[in-house]
Design an enzyme around this catalytic site. Structure first.
Site, PDB file in Angstrom:
ATOM      1  N   ARG A   9      -3.302   6.842   0.393  1.00 13.09           N
ATOM      2  CA  ARG A   9      -3.798   7.692   1.168  1.00 13.09           C
ATOM      3  C   ARG A   9      -2.573   8.946   1.952  1.00 13.09           C
ATOM      4  O   ARG A   9      -2.673   9.786   2.248  1.00 13.09           O
ATOM      5  CB  ARG A   9      -4.834   7.682   2.090  1.00 13.09           C
ATOM      6  CG  ARG A   9      -6.157   7.624   1.257  1.00 13.09           C
ATOM      7  CD  ARG A   9      -7.457   7.554   2.283  1.00 13.09           C
ATOM      8  NE  ARG A   9      -7.287   6.392   2.829  1.00 13.09           N
ATOM      9  CZ  ARG A   9      -8.201   6.009   3.910  1.00 13.09           C
ATOM     10  NH1 ARG A   9      -8.459   6.839   4.725  1.00 13.09           N
ATOM     11  NH2 ARG A   9      -7.952   4.662   4.580  1.00 13.09           N
ATOM     12  N   ARG A  68      -5.982  11.430  -7.124  1.00 16.01           N
ATOM     13  CA  ARG A  68      -7.124  10.769  -6.894  1.00 16.01           C
ATOM     14  C   ARG A  68      -8.318  11.341  -6.933  1.00 16.01           C
ATOM     15  O   ARG A  68      -9.456  10.913  -7.126  1.00 16.01           O
ATOM     16  CB  ARG A  68      -7.240   9.700  -5.718  1.00 16.01           C
ATOM     17  CG  ARG A  68      -6.666   8.251  -6.157  1.00 16.01           C
ATOM     18  CD  ARG A  68      -7.568   7.388  -6.546  1.00 16.01           C
ATOM     19  NE  ARG A  68      -9.063   7.488  -6.476  1.00 16.01           N
ATOM     20  CZ  ARG A  68      -9.333   6.770  -5.478  1.00 16.01           C
ATOM     21  NH1 ARG A  68      -8.653   5.847  -4.622  1.00 16.01           N
ATOM     22  NH2 ARG A  68     -10.707   6.716  -4.889  1.00 16.01           N
ATOM     23  N   ARG A  75       0.759  -1.201   0.218  1.00 20.37           N
ATOM     24  CA  ARG A  75       0.022  -0.036  -0.184  1.00 20.37           C
ATOM     25  C   ARG A  75       0.820   1.298   0.061  1.00 20.37           C
ATOM     26  O   ARG A  75       0.557   2.251   0.711  1.00 20.37           O
ATOM     27  CB  ARG A  75      -1.051  -0.021   1.237  1.00 20.37           C
ATOM     28  CG  ARG A  75      -2.270  -0.900   1.216  1.00 20.37           C
ATOM     29  CD  ARG A  75      -3.176  -0.826   1.754  1.00 20.37           C
ATOM     30  NE  ARG A  75      -4.211  -1.555   1.746  1.00 20.37           N
ATOM     31  CZ  ARG A  75      -5.555  -1.577   1.172  1.00 20.37           C
ATOM     32  NH1 ARG A  75      -6.082  -0.317   1.170  1.00 20.37           N
ATOM     33  NH2 ARG A  75      -6.325  -2.402   1.302  1.00 20.37           N
ATOM     34  N   ASP A  97      -7.009  -3.118  -7.419  1.00 16.98           N
ATOM     35  CA  ASP A  97      -7.660  -3.480  -5.941  1.00 16.98           C
ATOM     36  C   ASP A  97      -8.056  -5.025  -6.142  1.00 16.98           C
ATOM     37  O   ASP A  97      -8.232  -5.404  -7.568  1.00 16.98           O
ATOM     38  CB  ASP A  97      -9.033  -2.663  -6.050  1.00 16.98           C
ATOM     39  CG  ASP A  97      -9.621  -2.974  -4.649  1.00 16.98           C
ATOM     40  OD1 ASP A  97      -9.432  -2.325  -3.588  1.00 16.98           O
ATOM     41  OD2 ASP A  97     -10.475  -3.984  -4.674  1.00 16.98           O
ATOM     42  N   TYR A 109     -14.636 -12.204   0.021  1.00 17.26           N
ATOM     43  CA  TYR A 109     -15.536 -10.795  -0.207  1.00 17.26           C
ATOM     44  C   TYR A 109     -17.163 -11.415  -1.077  1.00 17.26           C
ATOM     45  O   TYR A 109     -18.099 -10.624  -0.698  1.00 17.26           O
ATOM     46  CB  TYR A 109     -14.860  -9.842  -1.172  1.00 17.26           C
ATOM     47  CG  TYR A 109     -13.962  -9.196  -0.522  1.00 17.26           C
ATOM     48  CD1 TYR A 109     -14.209  -8.018   0.696  1.00 17.26           C
ATOM     49  CD2 TYR A 109     -12.484  -9.227  -0.793  1.00 17.26           C
ATOM     50  CE1 TYR A 109     -13.404  -7.438   1.386  1.00 17.26           C
ATOM     51  CE2 TYR A 109     -11.720  -8.475  -0.071  1.00 17.26           C
ATOM     52  CZ  TYR A 109     -12.023  -7.465   0.978  1.00 17.26           C
ATOM     53  OH  TYR A 109     -10.958  -6.838   1.636  1.00 17.26           O
TER      54      TYR A 109
END
Lengths: 350, 350
Positions: free
Chosen positions: B28, B37, B24, B73, B153
């Site tokens: 952010r 983004r 990652r 992702d 998921y």
């Protein structure tokens, strides 16, 4: 029965029947729980003695489990010590602020848990013990969150997946961490002691999130505090159960905590990831095991669940040392309560 | 440098410098990421080649890491196969419905991931490789979620803490589970293959949630599918990295997956809970290790973080087999990017 099967198993004796209970057996899966809780906030329910006793007894009445677990929440001792905390539905415990610095912790540890504040806990335990008289062989287990798990909520200020803030503080400011865990250990110990003095026959220390630590950090920064919490109640002679999730790498160290606390006898709780015969090899024969039915399978077809329960029980009974049947974690809220009753019947038939 | 240090380490050769990158690392924590983004939904960003390439390159430009991880992702291949999925900010991937029954899975697996649909992925990889030419020694790692984590998921329909629904389906309906994982394995394999064919030098299969399984369930119900995903790309010769969290009990089985897939060489990723010298004992000398700096310490004082990084690197280099420095899990969003840069400088100096 003169002695509850749970206590026989925790003492390593052959129980008259295989004891079984479920973590979070008092909870949303029961319609009578939802009815009794309606309109009452979680912490208010925990601190209303008649209601806490009723919620503790419901699963014994319904499922004929061998133990009642005192209905409470990990943060109840914080509330009783005057710390600002609430339980937000769908979120979990939220503090008035994160206690993540030396000065915030200095303020926190100025809070004391007075013996008077524990009065509603003692009263609820007494009412529960009275109610349990109708269920011979069912024992009351006292409940407390372990020092680390309490601290993880305090440092983060709210539930978290990875407990980053707790590990950061532990390594960045060991003195503040030590002060925090010394304080949470006092709280856990006092909370358990009030329950045992009022009649609980055993205790369980819930270290739900301790599996997020490596063994070295656990041994250095957590285990001594967990041992001190349990030592505060060891002289009363009640067996102690020590539980966490994701703790396959910590099981022997969690057994050492029971030894260091000087508890007469006890059990290490095992989640669903570690087979009980393997857990037995890790902890040796001088302690009982508790677990490790996978809660995921409570929603599986009965044949699948039954085969799993039989396998778990067979592994739990292999080797020396006592064994208490339980789930590897809490009852999922959507569980059909009839399935839990059927699991109890199955276990008692084995 | 003729060969990237990352690839040298993955092949078990002595690298010219100690390779380091961060899971990652594009995210952010970087202001340039947040700027790029702004106004673009996550899955749209993943499927816009120029943007995906830019986001992949940002951390290489800023931190001088030894690898770029392709910005994507876990659910991108699902979107490309026409499955209804969105990423809700603050929640994570949410499916149009849970795929938790045999008939829902039968419908799901009728979706095919056409090679044409992978065009934006190939294009983004080509642009990234072009951009990496300015950073000699930095290698591009292809990204894919592993069959189990994708399935977790899909079955749950959304993120979950305990993955109960996945384990329930696995044991309740092994045929449906097998169909589901065969399909997700195809997807993972095709997604990686497109990236390697377009220029990625290595791959990483992210099995983020597989630590929720016991070893027996992993070996029976998951490992063969993970191996098949990696086997789909093995003939291309790119080294493969296999990562999960909470996998201390699965590390040897995850190495076996690399062997079964027939990948030429690879690494097992280790989170922060298992010291790397212990991980080395578990996996043997024939594979590299990657990890395992505790992300929690990125916010600790530098002296604490530095001591931790030095300890991790020393353990990672002990014993035989290659070693790639990384975190034990992703960069926390609030991380100061300058700290990451400083960690890279430290690692390169060791």
């Amino acid at each position: 029965m003169t002695t509850a099967p749970l206590l026989q198993a925790l003492r390593g004796a052959a129980p008259e029947r295989q004891p079984v209970w479920f973590m979070r057996q008092a909870g949303r899966s029961l319609p009578e729980y939802r009815a009794a809780r309606r309109g009452t906030a979680m912490l208010d329910a925990c601190l209303t003695p008649s209601l806490a006793a009723e919620l503790t007894l419901q699963p014994v009445r319904r499922h004929s489990v061998d133990a009642a677990i005192f209905f409470s929440d990990i943060v109840v001792p914080l509330r009783l010590a005057g710390v600002g905390v609430e339980i937000r539905p769908g979120v979990g415990p939220v503090m008035d602020r994160p206690y993540d610095s030396a000065w915030a912790i200095a303020e926190l540890v100025s809070h004391r848990l007075d013996d008077d504040a524990l009065a509603p806990i003692r009263e609820a335990v007494r009412l529960t013990v009275d109610g349990l008289a109708a269920f011979p062989g069912a024992a009351l287990i006292g409940f407390a969150g372990a020092p680390f798990t309490l601290a993880a909520y305090l440092v983060e200020g709210r539930p978290s997946r990875d407990h980053l803030a707790a590990r950061r503080l532990m390594k960045s400011d060991p003195a503040a961490w030590n002060a925090l865990l010394s304080w949470t250990a006092e709280l856990s110990g006092a909370f358990l002691r009030a329950q045992v003095e009022a009649g609980a026959a055993a205790t369980q220390l819930f270290d739900s999130w301790v599996g997020s630590l490596c063994l070295a950090d656990y041994a250095e920064h957590v285990a001594p505090h967990s041992a001190r919490a349990l030592a505060k109640v060891a002289d009363l002679g009640a067996p102690a159960i020590h539980f966490g999730t994701g703790t396959g790498h910590l099981l022997a160290a969690m057994r050492d905590v029971l030894d260091a606390a000087g508890v007469a006898c006890g059990a290490v709780g095992v989640d669903w990831r570690t087979p009980l015969d393997e857990a037995r090899r890790m902890v040796g024969g001088g302690v009982a095991l508790q677990g490790n039915i996978d809660p995921a399978l409570l929603g599986a077809p009965w044949a699948v669940l039954e085969a799993h329960v039989r396998d778990v029980v067979a592994r739990g009974r292999s080797g020396s040392g006592g064994y208490v049947v339980n789930l590897g974690h809490g009852v999922p809220p959507e569980t059909d309560p009839d399935v839990l009753t059927r699991v109890v019947e199955l276990v008692h038939s084995l």
